[in-house]
Design a protein around this motif. Structure first.
Motif, PDB file in Angstrom:
ATOM      1  N   LEU A   1      10.280  -3.607  -6.794  1.00 24.23           N
ATOM      2  CA  LEU A   1       9.631  -2.410  -6.280  1.00 24.23           C
ATOM      3  C   LEU A   1       8.585  -2.078  -7.306  1.00 24.23           C
ATOM      4  O   LEU A   1       8.417  -2.288  -8.377  1.00 24.23           O
ATOM      5  N   VAL A   2       7.502  -1.292  -6.524  1.00 19.67           N
ATOM      6  CA  VAL A   2       6.326  -1.397  -7.351  1.00 19.67           C
ATOM      7  C   VAL A   2       6.516   0.140  -8.257  1.00 19.67           C
ATOM      8  O   VAL A   2       6.826   1.194  -7.851  1.00 19.67           O
TER       9      VAL A   2
ATOM     10  N   PRO B   1      -2.724  14.806  -4.621  1.00 21.65           N
ATOM     11  CA  PRO B   1      -2.935  13.630  -4.117  1.00 21.65           C
ATOM     12  C   PRO B   1      -4.401  12.821  -4.082  1.00 21.65           C
ATOM     13  O   PRO B   1      -4.613  11.941  -3.310  1.00 21.65           O
ATOM     14  N   ASP B   2      -5.176  13.450  -5.072  1.00 19.02           N
ATOM     15  CA  ASP B   2      -6.763  12.944  -5.195  1.00 19.02           C
ATOM     16  C   ASP B   2      -6.489  11.485  -5.495  1.00 19.02           C
ATOM     17  O   ASP B   2      -7.382  10.835  -4.781  1.00 19.02           O
ATOM     18  N   GLU B   3      -5.939  11.167  -6.337  1.00 13.53           N
ATOM     19  CA  GLU B   3      -6.019   9.704  -6.835  1.00 13.53           C
ATOM     20  C   GLU B   3      -5.381   8.622  -5.713  1.00 13.53           C
ATOM     21  O   GLU B   3      -5.838   7.845  -5.395  1.00 13.53           O
ATOM     22  N   ALA B   4      -4.260   9.169  -5.075  1.00 14.89           N
ATOM     23  CA  ALA B   4      -3.739   8.447  -3.848  1.00 14.89           C
ATOM     24  C   ALA B   4      -4.618   8.311  -2.963  1.00 14.89           C
ATOM     25  O   ALA B   4      -4.818   7.382  -2.276  1.00 14.89           O
ATOM     26  N   ASP B   5      -5.331   9.523  -2.603  1.00 17.55           N
ATOM     27  CA  ASP B   5      -6.155   9.568  -1.181  1.00 17.55           C
ATOM     28  C   ASP B   5      -7.301   8.460  -1.776  1.00 17.55           C
ATOM     29  O   ASP B   5      -8.215   7.899  -0.800  1.00 17.55           O
TER      30      ASP B   5
ATOM     31  N   ALA C   1       0.808  -1.226  -0.037  1.00 20.14           N
ATOM     32  CA  ALA C   1      -0.033   0.054   0.066  1.00 20.14           C
ATOM     33  C   ALA C   1       0.799   1.328   0.055  1.00 20.14           C
ATOM     34  O   ALA C   1       0.655   2.150  -0.894  1.00 20.14           O
ATOM     35  N   PRO C   2       1.960   1.181   0.864  1.00 27.11           N
ATOM     36  CA  PRO C   2       2.489   2.675   0.760  1.00 27.11           C
ATOM     37  C   PRO C   2       3.435   2.756  -0.644  1.00 27.11           C
ATOM     38  O   PRO C   2       3.393   3.960  -1.037  1.00 27.11           O
ATOM     39  N   ALA C   3       3.972   1.610  -1.372  1.00 26.37           N
ATOM     40  CA  ALA C   3       4.637   2.031  -2.509  1.00 26.37           C
ATOM     41  C   ALA C   3       3.583   2.324  -3.516  1.00 26.37           C
ATOM     42  O   ALA C   3       3.852   3.119  -4.313  1.00 26.37           O
ATOM     43  N   THR C   4       2.297   1.737  -3.346  1.00 27.88           N
ATOM     44  CA  THR C   4       1.488   2.164  -4.546  1.00 27.88           C
ATOM     45  C   THR C   4       1.076   3.464  -4.431  1.00 27.88           C
ATOM     46  O   THR C   4       0.727   4.200  -5.349  1.00 27.88           O
ATOM     47  N   ARG C   5       0.684   3.972  -3.115  1.00 30.73           N
ATOM     48  CA  ARG C   5       0.371   5.347  -2.478  1.00 30.73           C
ATOM     49  C   ARG C   5       1.583   6.401  -3.510  1.00 30.73           C
ATOM     50  O   ARG C   5       1.174   7.357  -4.237  1.00 30.73           O
TER      51      ARG C   5
END
Ligand SMILES: CC(C)(COP(=O)(O)OP(=O)(O)OC[C@H]1O[C@@H](n2cnc3c(N)ncnc32)[C@H](O)[C@@H]1OP(=O)(O)O)[C@@H](O)C(=O)NCCC(=O)NCCS
Length: 168
Positions: A56-57, A27-31, A13-17
């Motif tokens: 690595l993602v 940040p809209d899509e990450a959020d 999840a953190p790497a995808t963010r």
């Protein structure tokens, strides 16, 4: 270049963010992705990451549950590839892998809001051709749908996106 795809793991999840933060201007899509993780529309196995040789993602494609009329389908969104990996076929690999996972799960229909020039190459066509209408006031060609092998003429009707999309 050697990039492979696999189902996202909770630990990714953190790497995808980070990929979404790098690929999009804000940040809209990450959020959105993080909100969807906590939403009932999240389907384990239909969140797909691309990883490089070091694991690595470098990209992410997400399918979530979407209501269409009285039935259900999948929404493809968002799709992101880290800037240094763009235009190398990673996006194509991700979308294909996500669609294959949906097909394996017996899903019937995937909808996407996006550039018809990009999504058309995967077989998406205007959603209205399948009796599906979008909730967004956008030109009709941007709202597209792709029937999967299990498609049986439905679902049809108005799409209702998962609640986190409403914040966009
Ligand atoms: C859109 C995105 C996911 C595509 O991933 P990618 O790995 O760069 O794409 P691929 O290498 O598989 O395909 C590249 C092809 O798509 C086209 N393409 C790339 N981005 C595009 C876009 N936003 N609209 C239309 N076509 C696009 C390119 O012209 C290229 O075609 P070509 O090879 O004939 O030149 C990636 O560029 C990205 O993350 N962009 C920023 C985020 C975004 O806009 N996401 C999509 C909306 S959710």
């Amino acid at each position: 270049m050697n990039v492979s795809t696999r189902a996202e793991l909770p630990s990714d999840a953190p790497a995808t963010r980070r990929v979404h933060m790098a690929a999009f201007p804000g940040p809209d899509e990450a959020d959105l992705v993080d909100a969807l993780r906590r939403d009932p529309s999240w389907l384990a196995g239909l969140s797909v990451v691309a990883v490089d040789e070091r694991q690595l993602v470098v990209g992410h494609a997400l399918l979530t549950r979407l209501r269409v009329g009285e039935g259900q389908a999948l929404a493809l969104a968002p799709v992101a590839v880290a800037p240094e990996w763009q235009r190398k076929g990673v996006g194509r690999q991700l979308v294909r892998a996500a669609l294959a996972a949906a097909e394996d799960a017996g899903e019937r229909l995937v909808v996407v809001f996006g550039d018809p020039g990009y999504y058309g190459r995967f077989g998406f066509t205007p959603a209205w051709e399948h009796g599906v209408s979008g909730p967004f006031p956008v030109p009709a060609e941007y709202f597209q749908a792709l029937p999967l092998p299990a498609y049986d003429g439905g679902p049809q009707g108005l799409c209702r996106y998962p609640e986190p999309f409403g914040a966009l």
